[in-house]
Design an enzyme around this catalytic site. Structure first.
Site, PDB file in Angstrom:
ATOM      1  N   ARG A   3       0.817  -1.215   0.000  1.00  0.00           N
ATOM      2  CA  ARG A   3       0.000   0.000   0.000  1.00  0.00           C
ATOM      3  C   ARG A   3       0.850   1.265   0.000  1.00  0.00           C
ATOM      4  NH1 ARG A   3      -5.429  -0.591   2.080  1.00  0.00           N
ATOM      5  NH2 ARG A   3      -6.123  -2.603   1.331  1.00  0.00           N
ATOM      6  N   ARG A  36      -3.433   6.934   0.283  1.00  0.00           N
ATOM      7  CA  ARG A  36      -3.829   8.147   0.993  1.00  0.00           C
ATOM      8  C   ARG A  36      -2.750   8.815   1.839  1.00  0.00           C
ATOM      9  NH1 ARG A  36      -9.103   5.463   3.252  1.00  0.00           N
ATOM     10  NH2 ARG A  36      -7.621   3.755   3.063  1.00  0.00           N
ATOM     11  N   ARG A  59      -6.766  11.911  -6.934  1.00  0.00           N
ATOM     12  CA  ARG A  59      -7.979  11.115  -6.808  1.00  0.00           C
ATOM     13  C   ARG A  59      -9.242  11.947  -6.530  1.00  0.00           C
ATOM     14  NH1 ARG A  59      -8.896   6.523  -4.472  1.00  0.00           N
ATOM     15  NH2 ARG A  59     -10.950   7.388  -4.672  1.00  0.00           N
ATOM     16  N   ASP A  71      -6.820  -2.879  -7.288  1.00  0.00           N
ATOM     17  CA  ASP A  71      -7.356  -3.480  -6.071  1.00  0.00           C
ATOM     18  C   ASP A  71      -7.680  -4.939  -6.353  1.00  0.00           C
ATOM     19  OD1 ASP A  71      -8.359  -2.554  -3.220  1.00  0.00           O
ATOM     20  OD2 ASP A  71      -9.732  -4.082  -3.953  1.00  0.00           O
ATOM     21  N   TYR A 129     -14.995 -11.524   0.942  1.00  0.00           N
ATOM     22  CA  TYR A 129     -15.774 -10.327   0.576  1.00  0.00           C
ATOM     23  C   TYR A 129     -17.072 -10.717  -0.136  1.00  0.00           C
ATOM     24  CZ  TYR A 129     -11.932  -7.268   1.917  1.00  0.00           C
ATOM     25  OH  TYR A 129     -10.979  -6.595   2.640  1.00  0.00           O
TER      26      TYR A 129
HETATM   27  O1  CP3 Z   1      -0.008  -1.498  -2.452  1.00  0.00           O
HETATM   28  C1  CP3 Z   1      -0.253  -0.603  -3.285  1.00  0.00           C
HETATM   29  O2  CP3 Z   1       0.236   0.550  -3.208  1.00  0.00           O
HETATM   30  C2  CP3 Z   1      -1.113  -0.958  -4.479  1.00  0.00           C
HETATM   31  C3  CP3 Z   1      -2.478  -0.722  -4.297  1.00  0.00           C
HETATM   32  C4  CP3 Z   1      -3.415  -1.683  -3.568  1.00  0.00           C
HETATM   33  C5  CP3 Z   1      -4.710  -1.265  -3.240  1.00  0.00           C
HETATM   34  N1  CP3 Z   1      -5.392  -2.344  -2.745  1.00  0.00           N
HETATM   35  C6  CP3 Z   1      -5.229   0.090  -3.437  1.00  0.00           C
HETATM   36  C7  CP3 Z   1      -6.284   0.559  -2.548  1.00  0.00           C
HETATM   37  C8  CP3 Z   1      -3.296  -3.033  -3.204  1.00  0.00           C
HETATM   38  C9  CP3 Z   1      -2.104  -3.958  -3.304  1.00  0.00           C
HETATM   39  C10 CP3 Z   1      -4.562  -3.429  -2.691  1.00  0.00           C
HETATM   40  C11 CP3 Z   1      -4.872  -4.801  -2.267  1.00  0.00           C
HETATM   41  C12 CP3 Z   1      -6.013  -5.036  -1.381  1.00  0.00           C
HETATM   42  N2  CP3 Z   1      -7.278  -4.507  -1.449  1.00  0.00           N
HETATM   43  C13 CP3 Z   1      -6.005  -5.970  -0.319  1.00  0.00           C
HETATM   44  C14 CP3 Z   1      -4.815  -6.819   0.050  1.00  0.00           C
HETATM   45  C15 CP3 Z   1      -3.797  -5.989   0.752  1.00  0.00           C
HETATM   46  C16 CP3 Z   1      -4.072  -5.744   2.193  1.00  0.00           C
HETATM   47  O3  CP3 Z   1      -4.010  -4.569   2.585  1.00  0.00           O
HETATM   48  O4  CP3 Z   1      -4.268  -6.706   2.942  1.00  0.00           O
HETATM   49  C17 CP3 Z   1      -7.268  -5.954   0.284  1.00  0.00           C
HETATM   50  C18 CP3 Z   1      -7.701  -6.767   1.463  1.00  0.00           C
HETATM   51  C19 CP3 Z   1      -8.067  -5.034  -0.439  1.00  0.00           C
HETATM   52  C20 CP3 Z   1      -9.479  -4.648  -0.216  1.00  0.00           C
HETATM   53  C21 CP3 Z   1      -9.554  -3.208   0.123  1.00  0.00           C
HETATM   54  N3  CP3 Z   1      -9.566  -2.206  -0.808  1.00  0.00           N
HETATM   55  C22 CP3 Z   1      -9.525  -2.603   1.418  1.00  0.00           C
HETATM   56  C23 CP3 Z   1      -9.519  -3.336   2.724  1.00  0.00           C
HETATM   57  C24 CP3 Z   1      -9.503  -1.205   1.207  1.00  0.00           C
HETATM   58  C25 CP3 Z   1      -9.351  -0.116   2.254  1.00  0.00           C
HETATM   59  C26 CP3 Z   1     -10.617   0.562   2.613  1.00  0.00           C
HETATM   60  C27 CP3 Z   1     -10.308   1.898   3.248  1.00  0.00           C
HETATM   61  O5  CP3 Z   1     -10.739   2.920   2.679  1.00  0.00           O
HETATM   62  O6  CP3 Z   1      -9.624   1.940   4.289  1.00  0.00           O
HETATM   63  C28 CP3 Z   1      -9.541  -0.985  -0.179  1.00  0.00           C
HETATM   64  C29 CP3 Z   1      -9.504   0.335  -0.849  1.00  0.00           C
HETATM   65  C30 CP3 Z   1      -8.189   0.704  -1.412  1.00  0.00           C
HETATM   66  N4  CP3 Z   1      -7.416  -0.109  -2.190  1.00  0.00           N
HETATM   67  C31 CP3 Z   1      -7.548   1.960  -1.253  1.00  0.00           C
HETATM   68  C32 CP3 Z   1      -6.350   1.883  -1.988  1.00  0.00           C
HETATM   69  C33 CP3 Z   1      -5.328   2.964  -2.191  1.00  0.00           C
HETATM   70  C34 CP3 Z   1      -8.094   3.165  -0.508  1.00  0.00           C
HETATM   71  C35 CP3 Z   1      -9.123   3.792  -1.379  1.00  0.00           C
HETATM   72  C36 CP3 Z   1      -8.987   5.266  -1.496  1.00  0.00           C
HETATM   73  O7  CP3 Z   1      -7.883   5.812  -1.553  1.00  0.00           O
HETATM   74  O8  CP3 Z   1     -10.050   5.893  -1.618  1.00  0.00           O
END
Ligand code: CP3
Length: 375
Positions: free
Chosen positions: A58, A62, A71, A107, A182
């Site tokens: 990640r 943000r 974004r 994602d 999910y």
């Molecule tokens: O690592 C990176 O920089 C690449 C981007 C990445 C995202 N999601 C972008 C994202 C990666 C590798 C993921 C994988 C992902 N998504 C996982 C596995 C990694 C982990 O953290 O365990 C999981 C479980 C998800 C599902 C998911 N998507 C979650 C739990 C969330 C967070 C919700 C929140 O807002 O806290 C997301 C949203 C998400 N995916 C964001 C990003 C940058 C935040 C969305 C935003 O910026 O509005």
């Protein structure tokens, strides 16, 4: 959006990779030649490295003001389908932190969205789906995406590999269990009650669902690898909720299917989950080259559990960044000490970068890891 990579990036890259050596070698079939001798790829292969490579799960997102700005007004899942935006967001942390690898911005639910599953990513919540999966009939909603369904990825990866030069791009996908959680729960969960109810109560349906998700994630990873990603990470973020016997029986076959499906690319395969101390050996056995470890198990002990022939990745507590720098530095040095003498180590956090993280602290961690581990 669509801004090019500033010149500083190319210069930085040149400096950082000056010892990278000859591009491409015979054994590096399938890995983009310019990246084959990078510290990251070499560490994944358990080859000697000039310094321990580091990237952060990640790392895009943000915590970066430039990400929040880009974004603004664009929903998460929309941003993942705009190649220029994906490329720019992927590059932001490479510029900012000087990490040894980029991770493709997307994602784990993007391939599900691409086949028409009615889902959304709610800010601060995560993926939520309109109609949860509960029955045999729901399987019909899950077809395997074609490269055409994912053409925006091919385009984004092409832009990226041209910009990244010798810095490897890591592709990624969600492991079948984590995706299933999910789909079955309808959103994030603490206890995975519905998921486990299906696993124990309808094991054949659960197996069929995970098998289909394995094909979907394999397609998602294959598109990224075909377009030029140099490695892939399979995220089984929530597998730590399972007892080893249940992981082995109900989950490992599908994850092994994904990892086997991309073996022919010859690119390192990383496999990570949170709270997986009791599953580390099995996650390696599923077919990973590198096993990701969260912060709960020291890396020397993790390597002992995983056994020989695999590299390890991790495992600084992502919350340590909120402590004063001296404490952060001490914890970073401890991770490096724990990994000292292991066959291959990729430095990372034990889970993703939190949104409140100060980017300057991450930049200092990268610098410290490079400095302390230089050999
Ligand atoms: O690592 C990176 O920089 C690449 C981007 C990445 C995202 N999601 C972008 C994202 C990666 C590798 C993921 C994988 C992902 N998504 C996982 C596995 C990694 C982990 O953290 O365990 C999981 C479980 C998800 C599902 C998911 N998507 C979650 C739990 C969330 C967070 C919700 C929140 O807002 O806290 C997301 C949203 C998400 N995916 C964001 C990003 C940058 C935040 C969305 C935003 O910026 O509005």
């Amino acid at each position: 959006m669509g801004r090019g990579v500033p010149d500083e990036l190319s210069e930085e890259r040149g400096a950082r990779n000056s010892q990278a050596g000859s591009p491409g070698s015979a054994e590096a079939v399938g890995v983009r030649a310019a990246t084959a001798q990078s510290a990251f790829i070499r560490a994944c292969r358990r080859e000697p490295v000039p310094h321990t490579p580091v990237w952060f799960m990640r790392q895009a997102g943000r915590a970066l003001p430039e990400y929040r700005k880009l974004r603004e007004g664009v929903p998460m899942l929309t941003s993942c389908t705009i190649p220029e935006m994906v490329a720019e967001i992927t590059l932001q942390p490479v510029r900012r932190y000087g990490v040894d690898a980029a991770i493709y911005f997307s994602d784990i639910v993007v391939p599900l969205k691409a086949i028409g599953i009615d889902l959304d990513i709610k800010p601060g919540v995560g993926p939520v789906i309109e109609k949860p999966f509960r029955t045999e009939a729901d399987l019909e909603r899950l077809r395997v995406p074609t490269p055409d369904d994912l053409s925006f990825i091919t385009e984004a990866v092409r832009i990226l590999t041209a910009e990244l030069g010798p810095t490897p791009l890591i592709g990624f996908g969600g492991a079948p269990f984590t995706l299933a959680s999910y789909l079955i729960e309808g959103g994030p969960s603490r206890s995975y009650e519905q998921t486990k109810a299906m696993m124990y109560g309808a094991p054949q349906l659960f197996a069929a669902l995970l098998d289909r998700l394995a094909d979907i994630t394999a397609a998602f990873l294959s598109v990224q690898l075909s377009a030029g990603a140099s490695a892939v990470q399979l995220f089984d973020s929530w597998a730590g909720a399972l007892a080893p016997v249940d992981y082995r029986t109900h989950v490992m076959p599908a994850s092994a299917k994904v990892l086997a499906a991309v073996a022919h690319f010859g690119a390192p395969r990383l496999h990570f989950g949170v709270g997986t101390g009791e599953l580390l050996a099995l996650m390696g056995e599923a077919g990973a080259d590198v096993v990701g470890v969260d912060w709960r198990v020291p890396l020397d002990e993790a390597a002992r559990r995983i056994g020989p022939g695999k590299a390890v990745q991790g495992n600084l507590d992502p919350a340590v960044v909120f402590a004063p720098w001296e404490a952060v530095a001490a914890a970073t040095r401890r991770v490096l000490r724990d990994a000292d003498g292991l066959e291959g180590h990729v430095f990372n956090l034990g889970h993703g970068v939190g949104p409140q993280t100060d980017p300057d602290v991450l930049a200092r961690i990268v610098e410290l890891v490079h400095e302390v581990s230089a050999r």
